[in-house]
Design an enzyme around this catalytic site. Structure first.
Site, PDB file in Angstrom:
ATOM      1  N   GLU A  71      50.075   9.539 -16.107  1.00 12.61           N
ATOM      2  CA  GLU A  71      48.692  10.004 -15.920  1.00 12.61           C
ATOM      3  C   GLU A  71      48.174   9.661 -14.521  1.00 12.61           C
ATOM      4  OE1 GLU A  71      46.994  10.156 -20.468  1.00 12.61           O
ATOM      5  OE2 GLU A  71      46.553   8.355 -19.321  1.00 12.61           O
ATOM      6  N   GLU A 110      52.374  13.053 -24.625  1.00  9.41           N
ATOM      7  CA  GLU A 110      51.396  12.293 -25.406  1.00  9.41           C
ATOM      8  C   GLU A 110      50.490  13.260 -26.137  1.00  9.41           C
ATOM      9  OE1 GLU A 110      49.093   9.195 -23.522  1.00  9.41           O
ATOM     10  OE2 GLU A 110      50.744   8.645 -22.181  1.00  9.41           O
TER      11      GLU A 110
END
Length: 473
Positions: free
Chosen positions: A179, A370
């Site tokens: 991320e 995710e």
């Protein structure tokens, strides 16, 4: 059949959220160790409050987490029982180089991950390794100022070279930074940054971002030299921004918000800074130092695939409206969606929209690494949780993911749910915010037996994998 025959079903975790053993076998202190549960956490992970060592009165959940360091064989066996084809996990930088700038790696750390990789391979599970999942050596934060300092690129290159050589032939899939765009929202957690009074925070952030982008490209270059059969990708905290209304100002606000996220992948996938970002940074006077050599490295070393997390969509508005905070990213509230206990919008169709947006933009294979539901689970006396709400969330998201592949033609490599086993929340530090198919007896403050037990969703996900996503009932 909707998904390719070799579709990679599995789950994803992060070292600092499940390993524990924070000071064992030569591991050094990391930024994530110093992120307490409770009121202080947000100030610390955003770099607004310096916490350079453990403080009295605070509880630090990453110290022991769920003790995966000592229980990994038990956990991998449970993943194998579900039929995992892939397991995404991350490397704790300070297990390999305890101070970050050490000349030689820590053999105990290298051996731990080799054992973990071998345990996966024993069951036919492909390791998908994130090199940096928010873990950053505190020595590098204190001595060099975190990723704001170009010296960190050199230390990162040393880390990846060590990993690629050691695990050559065993690991086919690598991710450079988890991320990467979270540096904009939680800069201490994302890049070891804390700020001094009077510092132009955004300028520091973008210089650090530039160094991470260079480091990512160098890692790509090094992997292709050492292990050309392996693949390397980038990783984005995704979730499309919708305009709150059809007012063109809201539409443009959504365009800009999406660009703020996609900028990172624009560079990692296309190999250069997009013009819109160069002009924006120049206008603000915060353009980072970019050398001609930097431009060459970025251009010649783009990623093989694009991975991302998706939990919810977001809403952009030019008006001063009520905000929610999903995965540390601010958003206006969406009246058309339901919200979780942590006020995250639940938007399965938004998953399909996001998949299409990213694939349309880059035309490279995607990997969902995710997706999941954080919820309070109430186990019975045997540790069994009837988590139909989690099954419902995942079923709806997988259906829309399947439509993105079969109807829209998105090229998708695999899907790993977030938190196949309960672990510490990155955002809040809580254990009660559970994502797993496997319940872990531990509370927010470290109480509990750490016993593992299967939830209802365990057998459901096993069936999903067995049927390659056909049987979602």
């Amino acid at each position: 059949m909707a998904f390719r025959k070799d579709f990679l079903w599995g789950g994803a975790t992060a070292a600092n959220q499940l390993e524990g053993a924070y000071n064992e076998d030569g591991r050094g202190l990391a930024n994530v160790d110093l992120s307490p549960v409770g009121e202080s956490r947000l100030e610390v992970i955003t770099g607004r409050r310096k916490m350079l060592d453990f403080e009295e009165g605070e509880f630090y959940p990453a110290k022991n987490a769920i003790d995966h360091y000592h229980r990994y064989k038990e956990d991998i066996a449970l993943f194998a029982e579900m039929g995992f084809k892939v397991y995404r996990f991350s490397i704790a930088w300070t297990r390999i180089y305890p101070n970050g700038d050490d000349e030689q790696p820590n053999e105990a750390g290298l051996q731990f991950y080799e054992n973990l990789i071998d345990e996966c391979l024993k069951y036919g599970i492909e390791p998908l390794i994130t090199i940096t999942h928010f873990d950053f050596p505190m020595n590098l934060a204190n001595k060099y100022g975190g990723w704001r300092n170009r010296e960190i690129v050199k230390f990162y290159e040393r880390l990846v070279t060590t990993l690629f050589k050691r695990y050559k032939g065993k690991v086919k899939y690598w991710l450079t930074f988890n991320e990467i765009n979270i540096i904009l929202h939680a800069p201490f957690m994302g890049a070891g940054l804390y700020f001094e009074e009077g510092e132009v925070i955004e300028k520091t952030q973008y210089q650090a971002i530039h160094h991470e982008l260079i480091a990512s490209a160098i890692a790509t270059k090094v992997l292709r030299e050492i292990d050309p059969d392996a693949k390397i990708g980038c990783m984005l905290a995704a979730g499309s921004f919708y305009p709150e209304t059809c007012n063109p100002k809201d539409v443009f606000a959504a365009l800009k918000a999406n660009r703020d996220n996609y900028f990172f992948v624009d560079v990692q996938s296309r190999g250069y800074y997009p013009e819109y970002k160069l002009r924006e940074l120049e206008a603000k006077g915060i353009l980072p130092e970019i050398t001609e050599e930097d431009k060459k490295i970025l251009k010649e070393n783009t990623v093989d695939f694009i991975s991302f997390s998706y939990y919810s969509s977001r809403v952009a508005s030019v008006e001063d409206v009520e905000q929610t905070d999903a995965n540390l990213v601010k958003s206006a509230r969406n009246p058309y969606l339901e919200y979780t206990e942590w006020d995250w919008a639940v938007d399965p169709l938004g998953f399909r929209i996001t998949l299409n947006e990213i694939y349309d933009r880059y035309q490279k294979p995607l990997f969902v690494v995710e997706n999941g539901l954080g919820a309070v689970d109430k186990p019975d006396e045997n540790g069994y949780v009837e988590d139909d709400y989690r099954i419902d969330y995942l079923r709806k998201h997988i259906k829309h993911m399947r439509d993105a592949v079969t109807i829209d033609g998105v090229d998708l490599l695999g899907y790993t749910t977030w938190g196949p086993i309960d672990l510490v929340s990155a955002g809040t530090g809580e254990m009660k915010k559970r994502y797993g198919f496997i319940y872990v007896d531990r509370d927010n403050y470290g109480n509990g037996t750490l016993e593992r037990s299967k939830k209802k969703s365990f057998d459901w996900y096993k069936k999903v994998i067995e049927s390659n996503g056909e049987d979602l009932d």
